[in-house]
Scaffold this motif. Structure first.
Motif, mmCIF file in Angstrom:
data_model
loop_
_atom_site.group_PDB
_atom_site.id
_atom_site.type_symbol
_atom_site.label_atom_id
_atom_site.label_comp_id
_atom_site.label_asym_id
_atom_site.label_seq_id
_atom_site.Cartn_x
_atom_site.Cartn_y
_atom_site.Cartn_z
ATOM 1 N N TRP A 173 121.257 160.626 2.882
ATOM 2 C CA TRP A 173 119.886 160.432 2.413
ATOM 3 C C TRP A 173 119.920 160.324 0.885
ATOM 4 C CZ3 TRP A 173 116.728 164.775 5.354
ATOM 5 C CH2 TRP A 173 116.722 164.482 6.731
ATOM 6 N N GLY A 174 119.068 159.474 0.347
ATOM 7 C CA GLY A 174 119.024 159.358 -1.109
ATOM 8 C C GLY A 174 120.240 158.628 -1.664
ATOM 9 N N VAL A 175 120.469 158.805 -2.951
ATOM 10 C CA VAL A 175 121.533 158.075 -3.643
ATOM 11 C C VAL A 175 122.909 158.506 -3.122
ATOM 12 C CG1 VAL A 175 121.860 159.698 -5.565
ATOM 13 C CG2 VAL A 175 122.234 157.268 -5.936
ATOM 14 N N ASP A 176 123.859 157.592 -3.137
ATOM 15 C CA ASP A 176 125.223 157.864 -2.687
ATOM 16 C C ASP A 176 125.784 159.083 -3.430
ATOM 17 O OD1 ASP A 176 127.975 157.880 -2.167
ATOM 18 O OD2 ASP A 176 128.139 155.693 -2.205
ATOM 19 N N TYR A 177 126.173 160.101 -2.664
ATOM 20 C CA TYR A 177 126.631 161.348 -3.299
ATOM 21 C C TYR A 177 127.902 161.152 -4.104
ATOM 22 C CZ TYR A 177 130.031 161.837 0.549
ATOM 23 O OH TYR A 177 131.051 161.633 1.436
ATOM 24 N N HIS A 178 128.721 160.163 -3.759
ATOM 25 C CA HIS A 178 129.929 159.911 -4.558
ATOM 26 C C HIS A 178 129.531 159.639 -6.014
ATOM 27 C CE1 HIS A 178 131.194 158.857 -0.426
ATOM 28 N NE2 HIS A 178 132.352 159.353 -0.792
ATOM 29 N N THR A 179 128.494 158.822 -6.161
ATOM 30 C CA THR A 179 128.003 158.480 -7.494
ATOM 31 C C THR A 179 127.416 159.708 -8.184
ATOM 32 O OG1 THR A 179 127.465 156.261 -6.707
ATOM 33 C CG2 THR A 179 126.431 156.970 -8.762
ATOM 34 N N ALA A 180 126.571 160.445 -7.466
ATOM 35 C CA ALA A 180 125.875 161.588 -8.062
ATOM 36 C C ALA A 180 126.839 162.699 -8.467
ATOM 37 C CB ALA A 180 124.841 162.129 -7.077
ATOM 38 N N VAL A 181 127.788 163.013 -7.595
ATOM 39 C CA VAL A 181 128.744 164.077 -7.908
ATOM 40 C C VAL A 181 129.678 163.626 -9.030
ATOM 41 C CG1 VAL A 181 130.598 165.555 -7.010
ATOM 42 C CG2 VAL A 181 128.617 165.033 -5.577
ATOM 43 N N ARG A 182 130.134 162.372 -8.950
ATOM 44 C CA ARG A 182 131.061 161.863 -9.963
ATOM 45 C C ARG A 182 130.427 161.879 -11.348
ATOM 46 N NH1 ARG A 182 132.437 157.372 -7.377
ATOM 47 N NH2 ARG A 182 134.081 158.382 -6.178
ATOM 48 N N GLU A 183 129.150 161.542 -11.434
ATOM 49 C CA GLU A 183 128.456 161.567 -12.732
ATOM 50 C C GLU A 183 128.483 162.970 -13.336
ATOM 51 O OE1 GLU A 183 124.567 160.080 -11.877
ATOM 52 O OE2 GLU A 183 125.178 157.965 -12.014
ATOM 53 N N LEU A 206 130.665 165.381 -12.619
ATOM 54 C CA LEU A 206 132.050 165.707 -12.960
ATOM 55 C C LEU A 206 132.449 165.072 -14.291
ATOM 56 C CD1 LEU A 206 133.731 165.254 -9.446
ATOM 57 C CD2 LEU A 206 133.319 167.421 -10.626
ATOM 58 N N GLN A 207 131.998 163.834 -14.517
ATOM 59 C CA GLN A 207 132.328 163.146 -15.768
ATOM 60 C C GLN A 207 131.658 163.818 -16.963
ATOM 61 O OE1 GLN A 207 131.157 159.164 -14.670
ATOM 62 N NE2 GLN A 207 133.178 158.647 -13.842
ATOM 63 N N LEU A 208 130.444 164.314 -16.752
ATOM 64 C CA LEU A 208 129.762 165.041 -17.829
ATOM 65 C C LEU A 208 130.513 166.326 -18.172
ATOM 66 C CD1 LEU A 208 126.020 164.597 -16.765
ATOM 67 C CD2 LEU A 208 127.078 163.711 -18.857
ATOM 68 N N ILE A 209 131.016 167.023 -17.157
ATOM 69 C CA ILE A 209 131.788 168.247 -17.394
ATOM 70 C C ILE A 209 133.095 167.922 -18.107
ATOM 71 C CG2 ILE A 209 133.068 170.119 -16.264
ATOM 72 C CD1 ILE A 209 130.821 170.126 -14.118
ATOM 73 N N GLU A 210 133.739 166.845 -17.680
ATOM 74 C CA GLU A 210 134.979 166.418 -18.358
ATOM 75 C C GLU A 210 134.724 166.177 -19.836
ATOM 76 O OE1 GLU A 210 136.726 163.008 -16.579
ATOM 77 O OE2 GLU A 210 137.433 164.057 -14.794
ATOM 78 N N ALA A 211 133.667 165.420 -20.139
ATOM 79 C CA ALA A 211 133.339 165.094 -21.538
ATOM 80 C C ALA A 211 133.013 166.369 -22.322
ATOM 81 C CB ALA A 211 132.159 164.122 -21.583
ATOM 82 N N TRP A 212 132.303 167.289 -21.679
ATOM 83 C CA TRP A 212 131.941 168.561 -22.318
ATOM 84 C C TRP A 212 133.203 169.340 -22.684
ATOM 85 C CZ3 TRP A 212 132.477 173.807 -21.505
ATOM 86 C CH2 TRP A 212 131.550 174.657 -22.121
ATOM 87 N N LEU A 213 134.166 169.378 -21.776
ATOM 88 C CA LEU A 213 135.421 170.085 -22.049
ATOM 89 C C LEU A 213 136.228 169.386 -23.149
ATOM 90 C CD1 LEU A 213 136.551 170.940 -18.398
ATOM 91 C CD2 LEU A 213 135.883 172.598 -20.165
#
Length: 377
Positions: A101-111, A113-120
């Motif tokens: 349901w809703g937006v593809d979770y691969h996209t939502a979770v990956r976004e 994860l990428q924000l956390i990577e950049a933060w680190l």
């Protein structure tokens, strides 16, 4: 900055970007999982969609050679639909599982994860990170279990105290030595509801799934659905939630948290008959943003035909005849033939006999015979 302080700040940051739960574990091998996966492989229980190399699935250091820890995240998704349309005679509907349901979770979770990577990367010189969700090598559930996100239920889902099993999972391996969390104690107890109600008996033992029998897997296959499962999938177009919906730990977990996962009822519960003639362009426009579209329209159309047969929906006969006579894909022609026999209207026999004279594909001819046999039962 001390690692402990970094860890605390990371937890706060993750919450601010829509991560509902975060946990940490070491990058040590998953020894017990390795044995389980080997057993699954020997028994032929794997789906074929997962990474085939068991070493890569259980040895984090083979993926990031100086990994020290793994960050696990969970994001909750809804268990109920608001204003869900009801199917009725002449307007039957299919259903996508809640995880689609809703937006593809691969996209939502990956976004996230990428924000956390950049933060680190902003805070730690020479930090190394490698993230994955669902299609990566590591087993998301095993990481989440060891990181204290939830326990691994008898239905093979991670069950969290806060959100039940309605969570998407992802992880980041890193060379930062974060303090590991303590795994959560298993709370399934002597409950076996998920095992008892599985429509195909796919949960062969607590925590052991035969993927080849699981409806969630079967709805994603592209060939003919084996006969024994055709009466089992009901109106499911993609996925299956039965082992989640019966779980007492999911009771009352609505999880209306993230707008992006709230379903459009006309996409999550679409009318079945229009799916039989939907064009590639229309399918892409309507469904491409949901995870259930990843295999394309063919499996969903096949499942829609089976759903119409399940309902014995006589008003669908013109569309089914059109598929039988005109569709270039043998799997859809054959499934339509079987469905016509299952629905069993007065004109069904004549339609199937006429198709039999023109059809040249052996598999489709076999399905026409099955349809004719159904008419005589």
């Amino acid at each position: 900055m001390k690692v402990s302080q970094l860890q605390e700040e990371l937890i706060q940051y993750a919450t601010s970007i829509g991560v509902d739960k975060i946990g940490f574990t070491t990058a040590a091998p998953f020894h017990e999982l390795k044995n389980r996966l080997r057993r699954q492989q020997q028994l032929g229980y794997q789906s074929g969609f997962e990474e085939s190399d068991i070493e890569l699935r259980t040895e984090p250091l083979k993926l990031l050679d100086d990994a020290e820890s793994i960050i696990a995240i969970a994001i909750a998704y809804p268990s109920r639909m608001q204003d869900a349309p009801q199917g009725k005679k002449g307007e039957r509907r299919g259903i996508f599982c809640r995880a689609s349901w809703g937006v593809d979770y691969h996209t939502a979770v990956r976004e996230r994860l990428q924000l956390i990577e950049a933060w680190l990367q902003e805070r730690v010189p020479n930090v190394k990170v490698k993230s994955m969700v669902d299609t990566g090598e590591l087993v998301d559930r095993a990481v989440a279990e060891r990181a204290g996100i939830g326990w691994s239920g008898k239905n093979c889902s991670i069950i969290t105290p806060e959100f039940g099993s309605y969570v998407y999972l992802g992880e980041i391996m890193t060379n930062i030595p974060f303090a590991p969390d303590t795994p959560i104690e298993d709370e399934c107890g002597d409950c076996n509801l998920c095992i008892d109600v599985c429509p195909t008996g796919a949960i062969v033992a607590p925590g052991q799934l035969n993927s080849q029998r699981c409806i969630a897997f079967l709805t994603q296959t592209k060939g003919f659905l084996p006969d024994e499962f055709r009466s089992k999938i009901g109106n499911r177009l993609y996925g299956c939630d039965t082992c989640q919906t019966v779980c007492p730990k999911n009771k009352g977990k609505l999880n209306w948290i993230h707008e992006e996962f709230k379903p459009d009822p006309e996409i999550a519960k679409p009318l079945l008959q229009p799916l039989l003639s939907i064009s590639n362009k229309e399918f892409k426009s309507k469904f491409s943003h949901v995870s259930g579209s990843w295999r394309g329209k063919k499996p969903i159309q096949r499942n829609a035909i089976l759903a119409l047969a399940h309902f014995k929906e006589e008003s669908a006969m013109p569309e089914l005849v059109q598929v039988l006579q005109k569709d270039e894909r043998p799997v859809l022609r054959g499934t339509a033939a079987w469905a016509i026999g299952k629905i069993g209207t007065n004109e069904a026999e004549g339609i199937l006999l006429a198709a039999k004279k023109l059809e040249q594909d052996e598999e489709v001819l076999a399905e026409i015979e099955k349809g004719l046999t159904l008419l005589n039962q």
